[in-house]
Structures are given as structure tokens and as C-alpha cells.
Design an enzyme around this catalytic site. Structure first.
Site, PDB file in Angstrom:
ATOM      1  N   CYS A  87       0.825  -1.218   0.000  1.00 27.04           N
ATOM      2  CA  CYS A  87       0.000   0.000   0.000  1.00 27.04           C
ATOM      3  C   CYS A  87       0.853   1.260   0.000  1.00 27.04           C
ATOM      4  CB  CYS A  87      -0.903   0.030   1.235  1.00 27.04           C
ATOM      5  SG  CYS A  87      -1.957  -1.410   1.459  1.00 27.04           S
ATOM      6  N   SER A 141     -12.464  -5.555   9.541  1.00 23.25           N
ATOM      7  CA  SER A 141     -11.800  -5.027   8.365  1.00 23.25           C
ATOM      8  C   SER A 141     -12.834  -4.521   7.372  1.00 23.25           C
ATOM      9  CB  SER A 141     -10.972  -6.132   7.710  1.00 23.25           C
ATOM     10  OG  SER A 141     -10.668  -5.803   6.378  1.00 23.25           O
ATOM     11  N   GLU A 182      -8.423  -4.678  14.213  1.00 25.84           N
ATOM     12  CA  GLU A 182      -9.323  -5.024  13.120  1.00 25.84           C
ATOM     13  C   GLU A 182      -9.278  -6.530  12.901  1.00 25.84           C
ATOM     14  OE1 GLU A 182      -9.546  -2.280   9.593  1.00 25.84           O
ATOM     15  OE2 GLU A 182      -8.438  -3.944   8.722  1.00 25.84           O
ATOM     16  N   ASP A 241      -4.869   2.082   5.239  1.00 22.39           N
ATOM     17  CA  ASP A 241      -6.121   2.499   5.888  1.00 22.39           C
ATOM     18  C   ASP A 241      -6.016   3.686   6.838  1.00 22.39           C
ATOM     19  OD1 ASP A 241      -6.740   0.182   4.613  1.00 22.39           O
ATOM     20  OD2 ASP A 241      -7.766  -0.751   6.286  1.00 22.39           O
ATOM     21  N   LYS A 242      -5.214   3.565   7.899  1.00 16.69           N
ATOM     22  CA  LYS A 242      -5.196   4.584   8.945  1.00 16.69           C
ATOM     23  C   LYS A 242      -4.402   5.810   8.527  1.00 16.69           C
ATOM     24  CE  LYS A 242      -7.378   1.365  10.790  1.00 16.69           C
ATOM     25  NZ  LYS A 242      -7.088   0.466   9.677  1.00 16.69           N
ATOM     26  N   CYS A 254      -5.348  -2.042  -0.924  1.00 15.87           N
ATOM     27  CA  CYS A 254      -6.226  -3.173  -1.241  1.00 15.87           C
ATOM     28  C   CYS A 254      -7.394  -2.720  -2.111  1.00 15.87           C
ATOM     29  CB  CYS A 254      -6.720  -3.821   0.047  1.00 15.87           C
ATOM     30  SG  CYS A 254      -5.367  -4.443   1.072  1.00 15.87           S
ATOM     31  N   ASP A 313      -2.207  -3.189   7.742  1.00 17.51           N
ATOM     32  CA  ASP A 313      -3.298  -3.979   8.297  1.00 17.51           C
ATOM     33  C   ASP A 313      -3.262  -5.410   7.793  1.00 17.51           C
ATOM     34  OD1 ASP A 313      -3.977  -1.599   9.383  1.00 17.51           O
ATOM     35  OD2 ASP A 313      -6.002  -1.507   8.586  1.00 17.51           O
TER      36      ASP A 313
END
Length: 561
Positions: free
Chosen positions: A52, A475, A449, A126-127, A197, A84
Site C-alpha cells: 500500500c 476489516s 481489526e 487504511d489509517k 487493497c 493492516d
């Protein structure tokens, strides 16, 4: 005479009382003329250990070169990221949500202390995305976010696969549906290169929200990670940050109650991750905007679910790019009066103005986005549930595919590992409500998650036959009958701490309720005999986080006192 735009950096660069600071800036390569230029902090979450994020340094390099071409000084800065996908199902996942706060705090610290005039942030996983957003709101100086972009799909037996395919493959292997050789091939082909993702998981959900909110350039969320369009976006960002500086347009001018509601509506239309609830609440708090769980519920009740996207659907973000990108969806939803097109964006124009040359969506040549007259579901998939199990609210992701009501006997686990063991050893039977507790923001700590249990369940073929509830979170790749974010959490004496094996639990996504079927006298008896478990962590960052973090119903922020 051109308006000066170095309003912050001049406090160092034009201050003759700071010779050491000037000496150090000369050492970075600045020339005399550069001391009168605006300075941009180019923040990326680059690191090599995660697909990512592993390409973000190349994107930040493009932004720096274009900044120089536009008569700006750009300084590249790195902040952290947590994968993640790699940490999922391990104790490392406890650091994922807390990393959002580190990201925000670190950006705030560097930009404020070095007096940069603006920010171009390049998040990936994500974060990263809510983390950089919270930071630029706190700083409130001209800023643009460039999404690192989504990964290309993998291929196996002529089918598209992605990261979720690898998780579900384990469940299929353990139930004999695929061989070990097939299992290995799926894993090796799930992630073919850089990018976040691919489905409407948390990274793409948050990127789509931020583009709709106007804090990203048009197409940023749907431009793939390795595309020419992503490189062009990086080049344009330097032009637009200079425009924002000249017009003094700041994040709080763009991120408003209206733009946040636009973002939520778009995400719910596309079937976005339940994690959007935590992050939107935290973003709203940073911007001093009044938003709570009830607001999200009201939006979800009115907005149709029209996105045939993974995890509940078939398609990926790259497919949205192939039909014209997110702007064609935004334009369609504005035409249908679901979104407000008058909000300001980082181009200096409104959403409507940005969309003038964007073509209309064609429903005849694609099956990714459904017309709102013929939706997948008439209302949104996100449900805020209340009841004796969750008096302060919980978050369910109900697409309707798995049904709307579930009642079953509780099977209780005090950790994710215990639940995963039971699932993989075929100890779960249809009709069960799996309860995973003590995994909330304080109990875990870190509210890890969970994708393993739901993926194993789906891979095992039990997805429509059992439910799973938790004070932790799921998730963005999760699908099935699941409820997370149960508050109060078990660690602080929430009702979920008192459930026993065999108790009947009813989840009703029509009435938006979640209850354990117990008499009040029995509940009181269990409360009196319950003792809070000792904290699992005694020192370090997670210990500090557990002492500061707010409830999931308030976004798990660490600055609410």
C-alpha cells in the site's frame, strides 16, 4: 506586486535573529531567493514493508520536482504506517488504529515547529488517510491530499482476485474445497504490486469520502497507484497548492458539515467499510463539527446501496477507474439530489464546477454502479444498532444478502485467537452468534481489526448461517452478518462482558436493535459478580493509548477530556 504566500515560513526565513536556522536551511540546498518562497511540507507514509505504501516515495519525488517548478520550496517528510494486511490476526494489529493518532500528531508536530506554509500529504494504507486528514484540519493551513492509489487486481484461473481472496482461501483449504497447491497459487497472485487493497475496503472507502469532500483533487481516489493519471495528479498538486496559498483556502473552508455528509452518503452508496464511522467521527471532532452516530444512521436510512463492489459485490476500484472514475458517480448522485454540489474543493472551485466536463454515467455498458431506481438495497448497508447489549451504539454492516434478522445462541470468546482456533477446527455450527470481546480500544488495547474470523467463516461456507458480534472492529473487507464497535466495551463493564455461552442474542437490522434475551434481575446479578480484568499492557504506547482513548461511539480519539 504578487501577494506574499510565505505567511508561516517567513517567521524563520525572514527573521534575522535566527542565524543557526538559516545556516541549516542553506545546508539543505536553499539559495538566497528560496528564503522568500513559500515552503510546503510534502508528507508521505512511505515505507518498503507494505504494498500500500512502498511506492509513495516516488510520488512524493514528483510532487517535490513540480513544487520547485512552481517557485515553491518543498521539503519531503515521512511519517509512519502500519500494514493492516500483514498484522491482521496478530498482536501487531493492536497498533493499527492507534497509529492514526501517531500519524496526526507527528505531522502536526513537524509542520507547526518548522512553520511550513502548506501541506501536500500522500497516504496509502487504511489509517494513513484519516491520520493525515486529522493533522491538516488541526493545522488549518492550505493543504491537499493525494491518495497513493489502489492496487491492480491479481489473476487466478482467469478470475480477478485480491487480498480478501487470500484470507478466504485458508477457510476453503481447511474445509477441503481447494488443495494446498491451489491455496498457495491464490496467495502468490493476490497482490501483484504497489497500491492499497482493491475493493471498497477502508483505504478506498476513506479515499472516496475525501475526494467527495473536496480535500483531494478530482479522480484521486480512483486513479490506480501505477497509472499515468496518478503521476499527472502529483504534478497538478503543486499548481493547486500555490492557488490555495494565494487565496488562503484552508481545510476548514472545505471540510464542513455539508461536505462530510456528502462523503458519508457516497461511501454508503458504494457499500464502504464500517471503519468509516470511527474515522468520520474523529475527523468531524478535529474540525469542531457536531456529528454523532445518530447522524450516520439517519443518512444510511435515506441513501440507497448501489455499488456492486467487493467485499459484498464483484468489482474493484480499478473497475470504477475504467468506467470514468469517481467523478462520474459523484455527478450522478448530485443530479439525483443525494449530494450537494456547492461545496468548495482544493481546486478553488465547487464540486459542480469541477464536474462540468465530466460525462454522465452509462448504465448500459457497466454493472458496477446500479441506478438508484433499481438499487441493490433501498437503504444503506451501515446500521447503528442499540439495545441492552449496546446502549451507546454499535455498527453493523448489513447488505441484505445475509438477511436482516438473526437470532441464535451465544458462543463466547475472550480473544480473537480463541475464536479463530474454533473456526479453523470446525467447532462452529449453524445458528451460533460468535461473541469476541475484550478487544475494544481499551480492552485489547487498540481495537484490532479482525478479518481472519469473518474470512474463515465465509471460506468455510457458514457466512449465511452464523452471526459475529464484538466490541472490536472488522476489516473493510468483511462481509457477512457482523456487528462491531459494541459500546460500552467489555473492559469497562459493558453488557457484552456479562454474556455466557448459550444466551440467546437477537440482531434486528430492520428495527436497528441488538439485545441479549435476559431478565433484568439476571443481568444485575452478573454485573455484581463481574471483575474487570487487568490491563494486558503495562507500559509503552499502547498503555498510554488505553488511558487516553475515547469510546468507539466517539471515534476513538485521544484528545477528549
Amino acid at each position: 506586486m504578487e501577494k506574499k504566500i510565505n505567511n508561516f515560513s517567513k517567521k524563520i526565513t525572514e527573521n534575522s535573529d535566527l542565524p543557526a536556522a538559516h545556516a541549516m536551511l542553506y545546508a539543505t540546498g536553499l539559495k538566497d531567493l528560496d528564503f522568500h518562497k513559500a515552503q510546503i511540507g510534502i508528507v508521505s507514509n512511505w515505507y518498503e514493508g507494505n504494498p500500500c505504501n512502498m511506492h509513495l516515495n516516488k510520488l512524493s519525488e514528483k510532487v517535490k520536482l513540480e513544487s520547485i517548478s512552481n517557485d515553491l520550496v518543498g521539503f519531503r517528510i515521512n511519517t509512519i504506517g502500519i500494514s493492516d494486511g500483514i498484522t491482521m490476526g496478530t498482536d501487531g494489529m493492536k497498533y493499527s488504529l492507534p497509529s492514526r493518532e501517531i500519524i496526526a500528531d507527528s505531522i502536526e508536530s513537524v509542520i507547526n515547529s518548522h512553520y511550513y506554509d502548506g501541506v501536500i500529504a500522500i497516504p496509502g494504507c487504511d489509517k494513513n488517510i484519516p491520520g493525515v486528514t486529522i493533522a491538516i484540519i488541526r493545522l488549518n493551513r492550505p493543504s491537499i491530499i493525494i491518495y497513493g492509489g489502489s492496487i491492480s487486481s491479481g489473476r487466478y484461473k482467469n478470475d480477478k482476485i485480491d487480498i480478501i481472496s487470500s484470507f478466504e482461501a485458508l477457510g476453503k483449504k481447511n474445509t477441503g474445497k481447494i488443495s494446498n497447491e491451489e491455496y498457495k497459487k491464490i496467495i502468490k497472485n493476490s497482490c501483484p504490486g504497489p497500491g492499497a487493497c482493491g475493493g471498497m475496503y477502508t483505504a478506498n472507502t476513506m479515499a472516496a469520502i475525501l475526494e467527495t469532500m473536496g480535500i483531494m483533487l478530482p479522480y484521486s481516489s480512483s486513479n490506480p497507484s501505477t497509472s499515468i493519471e496518478k503521476i499527472e495528479e502529483c504534478k497538478k498538486s503543486a499548481i493547486y497548492i500555490k492557488k490555495l496559498l494565494k487565496n488562503n483556502i484552508k481545510p476548514k473552508d472545505i471540510i464542513t458539515k455539508t461536505s462530510i455528509e456528502n462523503g458519508i452518503k457516497l461511501a454508503i452508496c458504494l457499500g464502504g467499510s464500517t471503519n468509516l464511522v470511527l474515522h468520520i467521527l474523529a475527523i468531524a471532532r478535529a474540525a469542531d463539527i457536531n456529528l454523532d452516530l445518530s447522524d450516520i444512521q439517519k443518512i444510511s436510512e435515506k441513501v440507497p446501496f448501489i455499488g456492486n463492489l467487493k467485499p459484498s459485490g464483484k468489482y474493484l476500484m480499478e473497475d470504477i477507474h475504467s468506467i470514468g472514475g469517481l467523478p462520474i458517480i459523484i455527478k450522478y448522485l448530485i443530479k439525483k439530489k443525494l449530494l450537494n454540489g456547492d461545496s468548495l474543493t482544493v481546486t478553488g472551485k465547487t464540486i459542480n464546477e469541477n464536474l462540468i466536463d465530466v460525462p454522465d454515467i452509462n448504465f448500459n455498458n457497466q454493472k458496477i454502479i446500479f441506478p438508484i431506481e433499481k438499487p441493490i438495497k433501498n437503504s444503506g448497508h451501515i446500521r447503528i444498532l442499540y439495545g441492552n447489549l449496546s446502549p451507546n451504539g454499535s455498527v453493523a454492516k448489513i447488505t441484505g444478502i445475509e438477511g436482516l434478522i438473526f437470532r441464535g445462541k451465544a458462543m463466547v470468546f475472550n480473544s480473537e485467537k480463541e475464536a479463530n482456533y474454533a473456526i479453523l477446527n470446525n467447532k462452529i455450527i449453524p445458528g451460533i452468534v460468535l461473541v469476541i470481546r475484550y478487544v475494544g480500544p481499551r480492552g485489547a488495547p487498540g481495537m484490532p481489526e479482525m478479518l481472519k474470523p469473518t474470512s474463515y467463516i465465509m471460506g468455510s461456507g457458514l457466512g449465511k448461517n452464523i452471526a459475529l458480534i464484538t466490541d472490536g472492529r472488522f476489516s473493510g473487507g468483511t462481509h457477512g452478518f457482523v456487528v462491531g464497535h459494541i459500546t460500552p466495551e467489555a473492559q469497562v463493564g459493558g453488557m457484552i462482558a456479562f454474556i455466557k455461552n448459550g444466551d440467546f442474542i437477537k440482531i434486528d437490522a430492520e428495527r436497528n436493535t441488538i439485545d441479549v434475551e435476559l431478565e433484568k434481575s439476571e443481568i444485575e446479578k452478573r454485573k455484581k459478580s463481574w471483575l474487570a480484568p487487568l490491563s494486558k499492557i503495562k507500559k509503552g504506547y499502547l498503555y498510554k493509548y488505553s488511558k487516553l482513548v475515547s469510546s468507539a461511539s466517539k471515534g476513538c480519539v485521544t484528545d477528549e477530556f
